[in-house]
Design an enzyme around this catalytic site. Structure first.
Site, short mmCIF file in Angstrom:
data_model
loop_
_atom_site.label_atom_id
_atom_site.label_comp_id
_atom_site.label_asym_id
_atom_site.label_seq_id
_atom_site.Cartn_x
_atom_site.Cartn_y
_atom_site.Cartn_z
N CYS A 248 0.83 -1.21 0.00
CA CYS A 248 0.00 0.00 0.00
C CYS A 248 0.87 1.26 0.00
O CYS A 248 1.58 1.53 0.97
CB CYS A 248 -0.90 -0.05 1.23
SG CYS A 248 -1.71 1.49 1.66
N CYS B 293 0.15 3.72 2.80
CA CYS B 293 0.64 3.15 4.07
C CYS B 293 2.13 3.43 4.25
O CYS B 293 2.60 3.67 5.36
CB CYS B 293 0.41 1.64 4.11
SG CYS B 293 -1.32 1.16 4.04
#
Length: 102
Positions: free
Chosen positions: A31, A34
């Site tokens: 991600c 993230c």
């Protein structure tokens, strides 16, 4: 304080039974957003001792992600006294994450 890695095996002890509030980052290695939040989470953990900072990898712990309705990542949650009290989805600046703990 170091970031605590949470699994279904230690979730109850580390989060629900914690004597201090817990900031939990639901994330995944693939991600992009993230990866932007990760260093901020690490910084917050290093600078604060009055609450715990933890990470849950949603790929490794899908049961926990499902239990708390995590549909998008990063999702940042705050637990106090064993209860989910705040939940934010998406990248947030450090100040916003710290404000969640107040």
């Amino acid at each position: 304080m170091a970031v605590v890695t949470i699994t279904k095996d230690n979730f109850k002890q580390e989060v629900l039974e914690s004597s201090v509030p817990v900031l939990v980052d639901f994330w995944a290695a693939w991600c992009g957003p993230c990866k932007m939040v990760g260093p901020i989470i690490d910084e917050i953990a290093a600078e604060n001792s009055d609450f715990k900072v933890a990470k849950i990898n949603v790929d490794d712990q899908p049961e926990l992600a499902g239990q708390f309705g995590v549909m998008s990542i990063p999702t940042i949650c705050v637990f106090k006294d064993g209860q989910l009290v705040k939940k934010e989805v998406g990248v947030r600046p450090k100040e916003a994450l710290l404000a969640m703990m107040k």
